[in-house]
Design a protein around this motif. Structure first.
Motif, mmCIF file in Angstrom:
data_model
loop_
_atom_site.group_PDB
_atom_site.id
_atom_site.type_symbol
_atom_site.label_atom_id
_atom_site.label_comp_id
_atom_site.label_asym_id
_atom_site.label_seq_id
_atom_site.Cartn_x
_atom_site.Cartn_y
_atom_site.Cartn_z
ATOM 1 N N UNK A 1 0.842 -1.201 0.000
ATOM 2 C CA UNK A 1 0.000 0.000 0.000
ATOM 3 C C UNK A 1 0.874 1.245 0.000
ATOM 4 N N UNK A 2 0.429 2.279 -0.689
ATOM 5 C CA UNK A 2 1.134 3.554 -0.664
ATOM 6 C C UNK A 2 0.441 4.529 0.283
ATOM 7 N N UNK A 3 -0.827 4.282 0.566
ATOM 8 C CA UNK A 3 -1.617 5.105 1.474
ATOM 9 C C UNK A 3 -2.090 4.218 2.622
ATOM 10 N N UNK A 4 -1.822 4.606 3.858
ATOM 11 C CA UNK A 4 -2.158 3.772 5.004
ATOM 12 C C UNK A 4 -3.460 4.188 5.683
ATOM 13 N N UNK A 5 -4.276 4.985 5.007
ATOM 14 C CA UNK A 5 -5.603 5.346 5.505
ATOM 15 C C UNK A 5 -6.639 4.962 4.468
ATOM 16 N N UNK A 6 -7.758 4.404 4.954
ATOM 17 C CA UNK A 6 -8.812 3.995 4.039
ATOM 18 C C UNK A 6 -10.171 4.090 4.705
ATOM 19 N N UNK A 7 -11.193 3.677 3.959
ATOM 20 C CA UNK A 7 -12.570 3.721 4.432
ATOM 21 C C UNK A 7 -13.155 2.319 4.352
ATOM 22 N N UNK A 8 -13.850 1.909 5.419
ATOM 23 C CA UNK A 8 -14.485 0.595 5.445
ATOM 24 C C UNK A 8 -15.634 0.599 4.442
ATOM 25 N N UNK A 9 -15.533 -0.257 3.439
ATOM 26 C CA UNK A 9 -16.543 -0.322 2.382
ATOM 27 C C UNK A 9 -17.622 -1.352 2.698
ATOM 28 N N UNK A 10 -17.236 -2.491 3.302
ATOM 29 C CA UNK A 10 -18.189 -3.556 3.575
ATOM 30 C C UNK A 10 -17.653 -4.439 4.690
ATOM 31 N N UNK A 11 -18.562 -5.122 5.367
ATOM 32 C CA UNK A 11 -18.209 -6.114 6.379
ATOM 33 C C UNK A 11 -19.013 -7.366 6.065
ATOM 34 N N UNK A 12 -18.306 -8.470 5.856
ATOM 35 C CA UNK A 12 -18.949 -9.733 5.505
ATOM 36 C C UNK A 12 -18.798 -10.721 6.653
ATOM 37 N N UNK A 13 -19.744 -11.638 6.769
ATOM 38 C CA UNK A 13 -19.689 -12.664 7.809
ATOM 39 C C UNK A 13 -19.966 -14.012 7.171
ATOM 40 N N UNK A 14 -19.144 -15.009 7.522
ATOM 41 C CA UNK A 14 -19.386 -16.376 7.077
ATOM 42 C C UNK A 14 -18.964 -17.332 8.190
ATOM 43 N N UNK A 15 -18.885 -18.615 7.902
ATOM 44 C CA UNK A 15 -18.538 -19.621 8.909
ATOM 45 C C UNK A 15 -17.163 -19.381 9.541
ATOM 46 N N UNK A 16 -16.269 -18.784 8.794
ATOM 47 C CA UNK A 16 -14.899 -18.600 9.279
ATOM 48 C C UNK A 16 -14.683 -17.288 10.027
ATOM 49 N N UNK A 17 -15.655 -16.410 10.047
ATOM 50 C CA UNK A 17 -15.511 -15.165 10.801
ATOM 51 C C UNK A 17 -15.992 -13.948 10.042
ATOM 52 N N UNK A 18 -15.479 -12.803 10.440
ATOM 53 C CA UNK A 18 -15.860 -11.519 9.866
ATOM 54 C C UNK A 18 -14.725 -11.010 8.982
ATOM 55 N N UNK A 19 -15.102 -10.425 7.867
ATOM 56 C CA UNK A 19 -14.124 -9.895 6.920
ATOM 57 C C UNK A 19 -14.470 -8.448 6.604
#
Length: 75
Positions: A51-69
């Motif tokens: 990455x060249x930029x270390x700041x971002x915006x959370x676009x989505x949060x997904x959940x499945x059997x293995x956890x949260x992404x």
């Protein structure tokens, strides 16, 4: 714009639309990123895909059997 996926162990640590800062850590041949303060961690990233930029915006949060992404979008 670039998107990166982070593994989050518990829900509700970040929200969609939230601005986040990440820390870059190096391994012998790769890098990985951690959403501050230790909220979620990325997979291994090759040197050419750092990455060249270390700041971002959370676009989505997904959940499945293995956890949260968390999908973060970087400029």
């Amino acid at each position: 714009m670039r998107e990166m996926e982070f593994k989050m162990e518990r829900q509700n640590l970040v929200e969609i639309g939230q601005r986040v800062e990440v820390i870059e850590r190096s391994c012998p041949a790769n890098y990985h990123y951690i959403i501050k303060p230790a909220v979620a961690m990325s997979g291994c990233v090759s040197v050419g895909d750092r990455l060249t930029n270390l700041e971002g915006v959370v676009k989505d949060i997904k959940h499945n059997d293995r956890g949260y992404y968390v999908i973060v979008e970087f400029e």
